[in-house]
Design a protein around this motif. Structure first.
Motif, PDB file in Angstrom:
ATOM      1  N   ALA A   1      34.081 -22.498 -66.768  1.00 53.64           N
ATOM      2  CA  ALA A   1      32.924 -23.165 -67.368  1.00 53.64           C
ATOM      3  C   ALA A   1      32.097 -22.203 -68.206  1.00 53.64           C
ATOM      4  N   ILE A   2      31.950 -20.955 -67.723  1.00 48.34           N
ATOM      5  CA  ILE A   2      31.196 -19.924 -68.443  1.00 48.34           C
ATOM      6  C   ILE A   2      31.931 -18.595 -68.301  1.00 48.34           C
ATOM      7  N   GLU A   3      31.497 -17.607 -69.033  1.00 50.95           N
ATOM      8  CA  GLU A   3      32.096 -16.275 -68.918  1.00 50.95           C
ATOM      9  C   GLU A   3      31.781 -15.670 -67.552  1.00 50.95           C
ATOM     10  N   ALA A   4      32.692 -14.871 -67.080  1.00 47.94           N
ATOM     11  CA  ALA A   4      32.485 -14.184 -65.797  1.00 47.94           C
ATOM     12  C   ALA A   4      31.350 -13.163 -65.915  1.00 47.94           C
ATOM     13  N   GLY A   5      30.639 -12.983 -64.804  1.00 44.27           N
ATOM     14  CA  GLY A   5      29.619 -11.948 -64.721  1.00 44.27           C
ATOM     15  C   GLY A   5      28.286 -12.286 -65.347  1.00 44.27           C
ATOM     16  N   LEU A   6      28.095 -13.519 -65.803  1.00 45.21           N
ATOM     17  CA  LEU A   6      26.835 -13.884 -66.455  1.00 45.21           C
ATOM     18  C   LEU A   6      25.740 -14.220 -65.450  1.00 45.21           C
ATOM     19  N   ARG A   7      26.103 -14.933 -64.361  1.00 46.82           N
ATOM     20  CA  ARG A   7      25.092 -15.414 -63.434  1.00 46.82           C
ATOM     21  C   ARG A   7      25.793 -15.920 -62.170  1.00 46.82           C
ATOM     22  N   LEU A   8      24.984 -16.183 -61.152  1.00 46.86           N
ATOM     23  CA  LEU A   8      25.472 -16.811 -59.934  1.00 46.86           C
ATOM     24  C   LEU A   8      25.779 -18.274 -60.231  1.00 46.86           C
ATOM     25  N   LYS A   9      27.037 -18.659 -60.029  1.00 41.29           N
ATOM     26  CA  LYS A   9      27.467 -20.038 -60.290  1.00 41.29           C
ATOM     27  C   LYS A   9      28.460 -20.437 -59.203  1.00 41.29           C
ATOM     28  N   TYR A  10      27.968 -21.231 -58.262  1.00 42.31           N
ATOM     29  CA  TYR A  10      28.742 -21.598 -57.069  1.00 42.31           C
ATOM     30  C   TYR A  10      30.043 -22.284 -57.463  1.00 42.31           C
ATOM     31  N   SER A  11      31.140 -21.940 -56.771  1.00 45.07           N
ATOM     32  CA  SER A  11      32.435 -22.512 -57.120  1.00 45.07           C
ATOM     33  C   SER A  11      33.327 -22.647 -55.897  1.00 45.07           C
ATOM     34  N   ASN A  12      33.609 -23.891 -55.510  1.00 43.11           N
ATOM     35  CA  ASN A  12      34.589 -24.128 -54.456  1.00 43.11           C
ATOM     36  C   ASN A  12      35.995 -23.783 -54.930  1.00 43.11           C
ATOM     37  N   HIS A  13      36.268 -24.024 -56.210  1.00 49.31           N
ATOM     38  CA  HIS A  13      37.564 -23.638 -56.755  1.00 49.31           C
ATOM     39  C   HIS A  13      37.766 -22.123 -56.674  1.00 49.31           C
ATOM     40  N   GLY A  14      36.679 -21.368 -56.880  1.00 51.28           N
ATOM     41  CA  GLY A  14      36.793 -19.918 -56.804  1.00 51.28           C
ATOM     42  C   GLY A  14      37.217 -19.452 -55.420  1.00 51.28           C
ATOM     43  N   PHE A  15      36.692 -20.089 -54.374  1.00 51.87           N
ATOM     44  CA  PHE A  15      37.088 -19.681 -53.024  1.00 51.87           C
ATOM     45  C   PHE A  15      38.455 -20.236 -52.637  1.00 51.87           C
ATOM     46  N   ALA A  16      38.832 -21.392 -53.193  1.00 53.75           N
ATOM     47  CA  ALA A  16      40.213 -21.842 -53.003  1.00 53.75           C
ATOM     48  C   ALA A  16      41.175 -20.813 -53.592  1.00 53.75           C
ATOM     49  N   LEU A  17      40.809 -20.254 -54.738  1.00 50.31           N
ATOM     50  CA  LEU A  17      41.623 -19.205 -55.360  1.00 50.31           C
ATOM     51  C   LEU A  17      41.625 -17.937 -54.504  1.00 50.31           C
ATOM     52  N   ALA A  18      40.498 -17.612 -53.894  1.00 55.16           N
ATOM     53  CA  ALA A  18      40.453 -16.449 -52.999  1.00 55.16           C
ATOM     54  C   ALA A  18      41.435 -16.622 -51.844  1.00 55.16           C
ATOM     55  N   GLY A  19      41.574 -17.845 -51.356  1.00 53.67           N
ATOM     56  CA  GLY A  19      42.566 -18.107 -50.323  1.00 53.67           C
ATOM     57  C   GLY A  19      43.979 -17.891 -50.823  1.00 53.67           C
ATOM     58  N   ARG A  20      44.214 -18.249 -52.065  1.00 55.24           N
ATOM     59  CA  ARG A  20      45.538 -18.012 -52.657  1.00 55.24           C
ATOM     60  C   ARG A  20      45.835 -16.521 -52.753  1.00 55.24           C
ATOM     61  N   VAL A  21      44.818 -15.728 -53.043  1.00 57.26           N
ATOM     62  CA  VAL A  21      45.005 -14.271 -53.089  1.00 57.26           C
ATOM     63  C   VAL A  21      45.425 -13.757 -51.714  1.00 57.26           C
ATOM     64  N   ILE A  22      44.780 -14.238 -50.662  1.00 53.62           N
ATOM     65  CA  ILE A  22      45.152 -13.829 -49.304  1.00 53.62           C
ATOM     66  C   ILE A  22      46.603 -14.187 -49.016  1.00 53.62           C
ATOM     67  N   GLU A  23      47.020 -15.371 -49.406  1.00 50.02           N
ATOM     68  CA  GLU A  23      48.409 -15.779 -49.176  1.00 50.02           C
ATOM     69  C   GLU A  23      49.383 -14.888 -49.927  1.00 50.02           C
ATOM     70  N   ALA A  24      49.031 -14.526 -51.157  1.00 52.68           N
ATOM     71  CA  ALA A  24      49.928 -13.674 -51.947  1.00 52.68           C
ATOM     72  C   ALA A  24      50.055 -12.283 -51.329  1.00 52.68           C
ATOM     73  N   VAL A  25      48.955 -11.739 -50.834  1.00 54.62           N
ATOM     74  CA  VAL A  25      48.959 -10.386 -50.273  1.00 54.62           C
ATOM     75  C   VAL A  25      49.675 -10.354 -48.920  1.00 54.62           C
ATOM     76  N   THR A  26      49.455 -11.366 -48.080  1.00 51.76           N
ATOM     77  CA  THR A  26      49.988 -11.345 -46.717  1.00 51.76           C
ATOM     78  C   THR A  26      51.368 -11.984 -46.595  1.00 51.76           C
ATOM     79  N   GLY A  27      51.732 -12.835 -47.554  1.00 51.85           N
ATOM     80  CA  GLY A  27      52.991 -13.555 -47.446  1.00 51.85           C
ATOM     81  C   GLY A  27      52.956 -14.674 -46.415  1.00 51.85           C
ATOM     82  N   GLU A  28      51.760 -15.062 -45.990  1.00 50.88           N
ATOM     83  CA  GLU A  28      51.593 -16.134 -45.010  1.00 50.88           C
ATOM     84  C   GLU A  28      50.661 -17.199 -45.580  1.00 50.88           C
ATOM     85  N   SER A  29      50.660 -18.348 -44.910  1.00 47.01           N
ATOM     86  CA  SER A  29      49.686 -19.361 -45.300  1.00 47.01           C
ATOM     87  C   SER A  29      48.295 -18.861 -44.929  1.00 47.01           C
TER      88      SER A  29
END
Length: 475
Positions: free
Chosen positions: A152-180
């Motif tokens: 929606a906006i450029e990164a690093g501009l302001r605090l902008k709450y995002s559920n999609h952002g934390f869903a993506l953080a979960g995907r990062v955990i899965e990629a690093v650990t190889g688990e769900s």
């Protein structure tokens, strides 16, 4: 006092918090509420009021689990901080290093930006009907589709709450650990934190008590029961968790930089909980760290998180310097978890400031009634406070009674429109128990006494021929 001793003021403050919440529940007609409080990580209060399912009249207990929604973000952030401690990720890593198919601008966002809501990613995607139970929560394919779109906006501009952002953080955990995410977070965070009544998402284990959600009364004049048991699919890292108030208080207490034991190092906890991005639009001073909200209430600095899931409003807060953690869970869309938690903190601060009530004031404690409202006499230290339990801050602008005899006192502090300087007296019955309180010129009595008096005085059927109050007659 020894470092591990519980302060003397804590137990009487929690006793009043419980009685105040019971009255609030009664006045606001909420379905259910649970509260848990820890001191130095040890549980000091678990209290449940109301119903787990109002439609079936199932009583709520401290063992009932609630949907705690965005509390999930704190668990996910703790997971990534644990991986960071193991040297498997850094906060500066780009998300595109771990997850493919992202829009280039989202791929360039760092893990720290995901966890601090500064990656610029949209809050809930292009269609948020899953939040109102009109559609299932997005699966992995739907999340992939959304994350291929520009932020929606450029990164690093302001605090902008995002559920999609934390869903993506979960995907990062899965990629690093190889688990769900569900399996890894359940084992490495939930289990290792010692939580036994918490799951990362629905469905729950067989037999686990579960508090159903409820609608408001506004639309239909009655509440409807909301099942609340749907899986949140790919959005579990942002909103999936199901937990009791006791487990949440114990977990968040572990994330305090002051905690004596924790699943994370003190350095990681300081990084998570420190204020990094201020919300300039908040009515109260509020900031975000890494999966953690922080602020100040009447001089007490706190961190924690809240959650809103269809049928539930929940909140947990830690006051590090006081070694307190408090969790308040409600099971209605109009639940008062936020103001009730603030009210509980204010009550505890009043006791922490004034001290435990003196033993000679025991007969001055209790709830008394007039036709106007319920009034609580609350001894703190050497004083007795006249509290109004119908207020969200029951001790705000309260009168103070100075006791100068077994049953005698005077109003030593009061506003200009109160009864400053006037006498207060306890009146006892033949058994020696306090039966009436004379507060200035007013009289306060027990609830049942006032109820009987009002029914006798007003609960009468008027004859059809009675003259209307305005003196007019109808043809």
């Amino acid at each position: 006092m020894h470092m591990t001793d519980t302060p003397e003021w804590l137990a009487p403050s929690l006793d009043y918090v419980s009685r105040w919440l019971e009255y609030q529940m009664r006045v606001l007609e909420q379905p259910g509420c649970t509260i848990a409080v820890t001191y130095r990580g040890k549980l000091k209060l678990e209290h449940a009021i109301g119903f787990a399912d109002q439609g079936l009249s199932i009583p709520l207990t401290p063992r009932h689990r609630f949907r705690v929604a965005s509390h999930s973000k704190s668990f996910t952030a703790a997971g990534l901080m644990r991986l960071r401690e193991q040297g498997r990720v850094t906060l500066e890593d780009r998300t595109g290093q771990y997850v493919s198919g992202l829009h280039p601008k989202i791929a360039s966002a760092t893990i720290a930006q995901l966890l601090s809501h500064t990656a610029g990613i949209f809050r809930d995607g292009m269609d948020a009907n899953y939040w109102v139970d009109r559609a299932p929560f997005p699966d992995e394919a739907e999340l992939d589709r959304d994350l291929a779109l520009p932020p929606a906006i450029e990164a690093g501009l302001r605090l902008k709450y995002s559920n999609h952002g934390f869903a993506l953080a979960g995907r990062v955990i899965e990629a690093v650990t190889g688990e769900s995410w569900v399996d890894w977070i359940g084992r490495e965070i939930v289990a290792k934190a010692g939580l036994t009544e918490t799951t990362p998402d629905a469905p729950l284990p067989d037999g686990a008590p579960f508090a159903r959600g409820h609608s408001s009364r506004t639309l239909l004049g009655r509440r409807l029961v909301v099942p609340g048991d749907q899986s949140t699919n790919a959005f579990a890292p942002a909103t999936g968790f199901v937990a009791t108030a006791g487990d949440l208080a114990k977990f968040f207490a572990q994330l305090s930089p002051e905690a004596e034991t924790s699943i994370l190092t003190a350095a990681s906890r300081r990084e998570m909980t420190r204020a990094q991005w201020r919300d300039p639009h908040a009515t109260l001073e509020t900031s975000y760290g890494l999966g953690m909200i922080s602020g100040t209430l009447d001089g007490w600095e706190w961190f924690g998180h809240g959650g809103g899931f269809l049928g539930y409003i929940t909140r947990t807060v830690v006051v590090p310097k006081q070694h307190l953690a408090i969790s308040v869970l409600t099971n209605a869309v109009d639940g008062s978890a936020h103001p009730w938690l603030d009210g509980a903190l204010r009550i505890m601060k009043a006791f922490a400031t004034g001290g435990a009530p003196s033993a000679h004031l025991a007969d001055w404690a209790g709830r008394w009634w007039s036709v106007w409202a319920a009034v609580d006499l609350v001894p703190i230290g050497q004083k007795v406070f006249v509290a109004l339990p119908g207020l969200l801050d029951p001790l705000a602008k309260t009168a103070e009674i100075e006791v100068n005899g077994t049953d005698e006192g005077r109003i030593a502090e009061a506003g200009a429109f109160g009864s400053y300087g006037e006498p207060v007296r306890l009146i006892r019955n033949d058994a020696g128990k306090v039966s009436t309180v004379r507060l200035g010129a007013g009289t306060l009595v027990p609830e049942d006494v006032l109820a009987a008096e009002l029914q006798a005085r007003y609960d009468l059927q008027r004859p059809e021929t009675a003259t209307p109050i305005n003196g007019s007659e109808r043809g």
